[in-house]
Design an enzyme around this catalytic site. Structure first.
Site, PDB file in Angstrom:
ATOM      1  N   CYS A 104       0.848  -1.187   0.000  1.00  0.00           N
ATOM      2  CA  CYS A 104       0.000   0.000   0.000  1.00  0.00           C
ATOM      3  C   CYS A 104       0.893   1.249   0.000  1.00  0.00           C
ATOM      4  CB  CYS A 104      -0.927   0.100   1.203  1.00  0.00           C
ATOM      5  SG  CYS A 104      -1.961  -1.340   1.427  1.00  0.00           S
ATOM      6  N   TRP A 150      -2.981  -2.447  -1.578  1.00  0.00           N
ATOM      7  CA  TRP A 150      -2.714  -3.832  -1.968  1.00  0.00           C
ATOM      8  C   TRP A 150      -3.356  -4.655  -0.859  1.00  0.00           C
ATOM      9  CZ3 TRP A 150       0.030  -8.044   0.102  1.00  0.00           C
ATOM     10  CH2 TRP A 150       0.240  -9.108  -0.793  1.00  0.00           C
ATOM     11  N   LYS A 167       9.085 -14.746 -14.552  1.00  0.00           N
ATOM     12  CA  LYS A 167       8.687 -13.613 -15.394  1.00  0.00           C
ATOM     13  C   LYS A 167       7.437 -13.975 -16.184  1.00  0.00           C
ATOM     14  CE  LYS A 167      10.207 -10.842 -14.103  1.00  0.00           C
ATOM     15  NZ  LYS A 167      11.174 -10.753 -13.058  1.00  0.00           N
ATOM     16  N   GLU A 222       4.241 -14.335 -13.855  1.00  0.00           N
ATOM     17  CA  GLU A 222       3.719 -13.143 -13.177  1.00  0.00           C
ATOM     18  C   GLU A 222       3.062 -12.158 -14.135  1.00  0.00           C
ATOM     19  OE1 GLU A 222       6.531 -10.674 -11.043  1.00  0.00           O
ATOM     20  OE2 GLU A 222       8.078 -11.073 -12.511  1.00  0.00           O
ATOM     21  N   HIS A 237      13.016 -36.895 -12.448  1.00  0.00           N
ATOM     22  CA  HIS A 237      12.658 -37.324 -11.087  1.00  0.00           C
ATOM     23  C   HIS A 237      11.229 -36.925 -10.725  1.00  0.00           C
ATOM     24  CE1 HIS A 237      16.683 -38.725 -10.367  1.00  0.00           C
ATOM     25  NE2 HIS A 237      17.141 -37.582 -10.848  1.00  0.00           N
TER      26      HIS A 237
HETATM   27  C1  F6R Z   1       9.376 -10.251  -9.723  1.00  0.00           C
HETATM   28  C2  F6R Z   1       9.605  -9.332  -8.637  1.00  0.00           C
HETATM   29  C3  F6R Z   1       9.524  -9.860  -7.251  1.00  0.00           C
HETATM   30  C4  F6R Z   1      10.585  -9.174  -6.373  1.00  0.00           C
HETATM   31  C5  F6R Z   1      10.399  -9.590  -4.924  1.00  0.00           C
HETATM   32  C6  F6R Z   1      11.471  -8.990  -4.039  1.00  0.00           C
HETATM   33  O1  F6R Z   1       9.470  -9.613 -10.954  1.00  0.00           O
HETATM   34  O2  F6R Z   1       9.840  -8.175  -8.838  1.00  0.00           O
HETATM   35  O3  F6R Z   1       9.663 -11.231  -7.214  1.00  0.00           O
HETATM   36  O4  F6R Z   1      11.840  -9.538  -6.827  1.00  0.00           O
HETATM   37  O5  F6R Z   1       9.150  -9.160  -4.468  1.00  0.00           O
HETATM   38  O6  F6R Z   1      11.462  -7.599  -4.101  1.00  0.00           O
HETATM   39  P1  F6R Z   1      12.733  -6.754  -3.755  1.00  0.00           P
HETATM   40  O7  F6R Z   1      13.781  -7.049  -4.747  1.00  0.00           O
HETATM   41  O8  F6R Z   1      12.261  -5.326  -3.824  1.00  0.00           O
HETATM   42  O9  F6R Z   1      13.158  -7.135  -2.366  1.00  0.00           O
END
Ligand code: F6R
Length: 615
Positions: free
Chosen positions: A2, A77, A492, A495, A511
């Site tokens: 948020c 969020w 990627k 998501e 496996h």
């Molecule tokens: C995927 C993505 C997330 C972040 C994760 C950690 O594209 O962006 O998986 O990598 O939420 O976030 P940070 O790097 O900000 O700690």
């Protein structure tokens, strides 16, 4: 997660709040809302979904909202309760005198709710925030003072929060408090601001106070007073914000993600600059604060991170062990914090985080700090909570990443880890792999050009993306240093396109996962020339024998093997050790074009947020 925003001054509050929220939308986009105070009246407007829905509502209220010069706003969020208008912030108490926005999670909200219900509080939403609103209002009833009410309420709250409150009986102030969630107070001339993050206010001021945990602030138009948990007034520490008021624009690209993918060659140049200038000299790492003697005493490395940053950490393990010869563990921060971890003053703990605000990683870092380990933070945000916890802060300087799916920040993390691994080796005085290190340095310097070469031929990737966009499932396989690339490529894809994609070490296929293979399950194999090429190729044969469609990503495929693949994406020649930095560009583009072809919301995929400030 948020995002919260507040304004008090002479300007029209609403437009400042909405502009601020638009820069905080990366923190969530389930709903948004503003509360505008005019004299002793507060009007609240909320909307489900993206900010644009709130903007549409506000357009019809222009005559009312233009009169308000104080207000608070929120972008949500969802954690507690569905992403509906009723659960959208701001929230109020029974008499609606107090209005509150909140970022974080109140862990004891059920107990508090039960107690407050007995006191006559009536709850309309399912949120923990509404409980906090009632609690602060309840405390206000005892003192008729918003500062005292906030101070006493936060003592009863367990969990993480950044609060921003206004009260009809004290229409000259916004009261803020925080614990384990970011909050800054922007300092203006005859006006002041509150925000979860710098981009929300940078257009208006370059000066800010970073509120610390357990502090409560009273923000008026021409004064800011901050109190510690013993109600002592403390001196304001004003800092200059490390951002220019940059126009965050797509620069002609259809999406931020595509723009950010294309920025990666410059990102590499930035990370390398002043650290690696030529192959003859040792890496310079002024930000790394351990002396070479202390580096020699390091007995283990622990890397903590989440999501994409965790995948960068997995590549880090490979290269730190190979070059610096230090045993390295990589663990999701969210698991690290629930183990009685073994770390001491000879342990180097590396936290990797694009945002620097990921709650799990912050907790993991604090845990390691308590064990006296040296804390290295690799982050894109030097102004973040994590950066402030660092003993050695390694900024990656990738520039603001707007797209929720991380791309250029991953690249910057990878390159930082390559430099760090070589630096540790050189500081330890290890003489093994000298030739390979020279070659790697040369390759790092030429990497930006290779990324640019790759980005020049995206047509082929686009064609393949279209061809595979109707599949519901995907498997990504690789071995060795590209195993994390398989994990990251699958992340990627899932998501931003919502296609079920899983990454496996190619050797693991037989496996269990092989049971899923048939003509409806494409397999993307990463197989660079190098020690694992033949092994991955055998795994590809096994997949092909089960009728799986095969996509190969490689810098070299022997002529005899070409027909095995339904589609091939060739990258510029690169050593196995540096290949994750090129392979990932292909996987990012593939995910991007599939998502774009499917008409998904590439930059703001459903249910996600850019900064994950809840555990
Ligand atoms: C995927 C993505 C997330 C972040 C994760 C950690 O594209 O962006 O998986 O990598 O939420 O976030 P940070 O790097 O900000 O700690």
């Amino acid at each position: 997660m948020c995002g919260i925003i507040g304004y008090i001054g002479d300007r029209e509050a609403c437009s400042i709040l909405v502009s601020g929220l638009s820069h905080l939308e990366y923190r969530g986009y389930d709903s948004s809302g503003v509360a505008l105070m005019e004299k002793d009246n507060v009007n609240i407007y909320k909307a489900e979904g993206k900010l644009i829905n709130l903007v549409e509502i506000l357009k019809t209220k222009q005559d009312v909202i233009s009169k308000a010069h104080i207000g608070i706003g929120h972008i949500r969020w969802a954690t507690h309760g569905l992403p509906t208008t009723i659960n959208a912030h701001p929230h109020t108490c029974n008499c609606k005198n107090l209005t509150l926005v909140h970022n974080g999670i109140i862990e004891n909200y059920q107990e508090l709710k039960e107690e407050l219900t007995k006191e006559g509080c009536i709850f309309k939403s399912q949120t923990d925030t509404e409980v906090a609103a009632h609690l602060i209002a309840h405390e206000y009833g005892k003192t008729n003072d918003l500062l005292l009410a906030m101070q006493s309420a936060v003592k009863k709250i367990k969990g993480a929060f950044a609060f921003c409150a206004i009260h009809k009986k004290e229409p000259d102030k916004i009261v803020v408090a925080k614990r384990n969630a970011p909050l800054i107070i922007g300092v203006g001339e005859g006006e002041n601001f509150v925000a979860s993050d710098i981009p929300a206010i940078i257009e208006y001021t370059k000066k800010a106070i970073y509120l610390c945990d357990y502090q409560v602030g009273v923000v008026k138009k021409d004064s800011i007073k901050i109190y510690d948990d013993k109600n002592q007034l403390i001196e304001n520490k004003i800092e200059y914000l490390p951002f220019e008021a940059i126009a965050i624009s797509k620069m002609g690209y259809k999406h931020f993600m595509l723009k950010e993918i294309h920025e990666q060659s410059d990102v590499v140049r930035n990370v390398l600059s002043s650290k690696l200038t030529d192959i003859e000299h040792e890496i310079k790492f002024d930000e790394f604060k351990l002396t070479s003697n202390k580096i020699k005493n390091i007995t283990r490395v622990q890397i903590v991170a989440c999501g994409t940053s965790l995948h960068a950490g997995l590549v880090g393990k490979y290269i730190i062990e190979k070059f610096a010869r230090i045993p390295t563990d990589v663990e999701p921060s969210s698991e690290y914090i629930y183990r009685d971890t073994i770390a001491d003053e000879n342990t180097l703990v590396i936290g990797i985080s694009q945002s620097g605000e990921t709650a799990d990683t912050i907790t993991a870092i604090k845990q390691a700090k308590n064990r006296n380990s040296h804390i290295v933070i690799i982050t894109n945000r030097t102004d973040s909570t994590m950066a402030r916890l660092a003993d050695s802060l390694l900024p990656v300087n990738a520039g603001i990443e707007v797209s929720v799916a991380a791309t250029k920040s991953y690249m910057a993390q990878l390159i930082s880890l390559y430099l760090l691994a070589i630096y540790l080796k050189e500081q330890k005085g290890l003489k093994e792999n000298e030739k390979e290190i020279q070659n790697l340095k040369h390759e790092l310097i030429t990497l930006p050009n290779k990324i640019e070469m790759l980005l020049e031929k995206t047509d082929e990737i686009q064609r393949i993306a279209k061809k595979y966009s109707s599949y519901k499932d995907f498997i990504f396989i690789a071995r060795g240093i590209n195993y994390p690339s398989a994990l990251e490529g699958a992340l990627k894809l899932k998501e931003i396109s919502y296609i079920n994609a899983t990454g496996y070490g190619a050797g693991e296929l037989k496996h269990g996962p092989i049971a899923m293979l048939d003509s409806n399950m494409p397999v993307l194999a990463i197989l660079n020339s190098g020690i694992v090429y033949d092994k991955v190729l055998s795994n590809c044969e096994e997949a092909k024998a089960r009728q799986a469609k095969l996509i190969g990503v490689s810098d070299y495929i022997a002529q005899k093997d070409i027909n095995l693949f339904d589609d091939l994406i060739l990258i510029p020649a690169v050593s196995d050790i540096l290949s994750p930095a090129l392979n990932i560009v292909v996987l990012q583009l593939l995910a991007y074009y599939i998502s774009e072809y499917l008409g998904k919301d590439v930059d703001q995929p459903r249910n996600l947020a850019k900064s994950v400030t809840v555990e």
